[in-house]
Design an enzyme around this catalytic site. Structure first.
Site, PDB file in Angstrom:
ATOM      1  N   GLY A  29       8.361   6.480  -0.494  1.00 22.75           N
ATOM      2  CA  GLY A  29       7.308   6.534  -1.227  1.00 22.75           C
ATOM      3  C   GLY A  29       7.155   5.447  -2.021  1.00 22.75           C
ATOM      4  O   GLY A  29       8.104   4.265  -1.539  1.00 22.75           O
TER       5      GLY A  29
ATOM      6  N   HIS B 295       3.582   0.428  -0.252  1.00 18.64           N
ATOM      7  CA  HIS B 295       2.971  -0.932  -0.419  1.00 18.64           C
ATOM      8  C   HIS B 295       2.589  -1.477   0.863  1.00 18.64           C
ATOM      9  O   HIS B 295       2.761  -0.914   1.924  1.00 18.64           O
ATOM     10  CB  HIS B 295       3.711  -1.964  -1.297  1.00 18.64           C
ATOM     11  CG  HIS B 295       5.249  -2.165  -0.636  1.00 18.64           C
ATOM     12  ND1 HIS B 295       5.519  -2.485   0.560  1.00 18.64           N
ATOM     13  CD2 HIS B 295       6.461  -1.747  -1.237  1.00 18.64           C
ATOM     14  CE1 HIS B 295       6.807  -2.565   0.928  1.00 18.64           C
ATOM     15  NE2 HIS B 295       7.331  -2.151  -0.232  1.00 18.64           N
TER      16      HIS B 295
ATOM     17  N   HIS C 216       4.823  -0.823   3.660  1.00 20.45           N
ATOM     18  CA  HIS C 216       5.022   0.303   4.575  1.00 20.45           C
ATOM     19  C   HIS C 216       3.643   0.375   5.211  1.00 20.45           C
ATOM     20  O   HIS C 216       3.606   1.098   6.466  1.00 20.45           O
ATOM     21  CB  HIS C 216       5.096   1.280   3.424  1.00 20.45           C
ATOM     22  CG  HIS C 216       6.309   1.357   2.647  1.00 20.45           C
ATOM     23  ND1 HIS C 216       6.226   0.898   1.355  1.00 20.45           N
ATOM     24  CD2 HIS C 216       7.521   1.743   2.889  1.00 20.45           C
ATOM     25  CE1 HIS C 216       7.438   1.298   0.710  1.00 20.45           C
ATOM     26  NE2 HIS C 216       8.367   1.289   1.682  1.00 20.45           N
TER      27      HIS C 216
END
Ligand code: PAF
Length: 303
Positions: A33, A36, A39
């Site tokens: 998680g 940004h 990812h």
């Protein structure tokens, strides 16, 4: 329709089973998680190369030492979900801690040698936690392809070796580092930096660019390359600067073949990593004939 959120390995496997039975290929983007643009680039690639894509979000306690930032690690689930949905992710796997690590959990995976140097030197627990959780994610999602970022180059090497050694039928795809316009490699941990620290952190990418420039000019002396990078990082609290083989992460006597130049440093309380990769052209020093020596052989035999 909103993206399904799947919370247990059993439910995840059921979802994938249905996709595979329908003849669809499955891509997986494993994350903790705090998403940004780095990812996002992995998710976009997965969406464009697979019939369906799964994003996993799990802040993995097994890869943090007790003194590290597990409690503080960015947890931005709603924003992550919105980003994933916008990109076209088909399912989010967000397992609960108890479904990942039962009370009696005792089975950890180590990838010898590849995990030992660089980050493994200063975070000895880290790759054991990563290899273990990625194995569990692979077993739950059963993907055809899995996507990782080069920013964690040693992590990529560990996972590729694990996939090869343990016969996982999964293609590991490593995608380039995504940087801000000023060169800073994107990381969920950049959120910890004050604006003064962010400026200091820029030295990391600048120093690596200097090392890359030296290698591109033909410098093969590892000590000289590392020293040049260290000199540029003089104001930071350096954890390591190292030139290693990009696949095995083992030390090299001389820079040749596929090389990883990696560095880690503390900026305030935040530990940052970054790297560049470079492939040296083949030369007589590597045991390959030089282009010019081939020319000479031809000239002699043509006589
Ligand atoms: O790179 C990360 O975010 C994590 O190390 C990973 C691969 C998701 C395992 O927890």
């Amino acid at each position: 329709m909103s993206v399904p959120i799947i919370k247990s390995p059993r439910a995840m496997r059921q979802w994938t089973f249905e996709q595979r039975c329908a003849g669809r290929t499955v891509g997986l983007v494993p994350t903790m998680g705090g998403l940004h643009e780095g990812h996002a680039s992995l998710m976009r690639e997965s969406v464009s190369c697979n019939d369906v894509s799964v994003l996993s979000i799990f802040v993995n306690p097994a890869q943090f030492a007790p003194h590290e930032d597990f409690d503080r690690y960015p947890r931005t689930f709603e924003a992550d979900l919105a980003l994933a949905e916008g990109i076209g992710i088909d399912a989010v796997y967000a397992p609960t801690s108890s479904s990942m690590y039962g009370q009696d959990f005792a089975s950890y995976l180590t990838v010898e040698r590849v995990q030992d140097g660089l980050c493994g030197g200063s975070r000895p627990h880290f790759f054991r936690g990563v290899a273990t959780v990625v194995t569990k994610l692979f077993n739950a999602v059963l993907p055809h392809r899995a996507y990782f970022g080069q920013k964690d180059a040693q992590q990529c090497a560990v996972i590729k070796r694990m996939v090869r050694d343990l016969d996982f039928d999964i293609e590991v795809v490593e995608l380039p580092i995504v940087r801000d316009a000023d060169g800073l490699a994107l990381s969920s941990r950049n959120q910890y930096l004050s604006s003064a620290e962010r400026l200091e952190a820029l030295n990391l990418s600048k120093a690596l660019a200097r090392g890359l420039e030296l290698m591109q000019r033909g410098e093969r002396d590892i000590r000289r390359i590392e020293e040049a990078v260290r000199a540029e990082l003089a104001d930071l609290d350096i954890d390591y600067v190292a030139v290693v083989d990009a696949d095995s992460i083992e030390p090299l006597a001389v820079a040749q073949g596929n090389v990883l130049l990696a560095a880690a440093a503390h900026v305030g309380a935040t530990r940052l990593i970054d790297n560049v990769k470079y492939t040296f052209p083949e030369s007589a020093a590597d045991g390959f004939p030089r282009a010019d020596s081939r020319k000479r052989e031809y000239a002699i035999s043509a006589k």
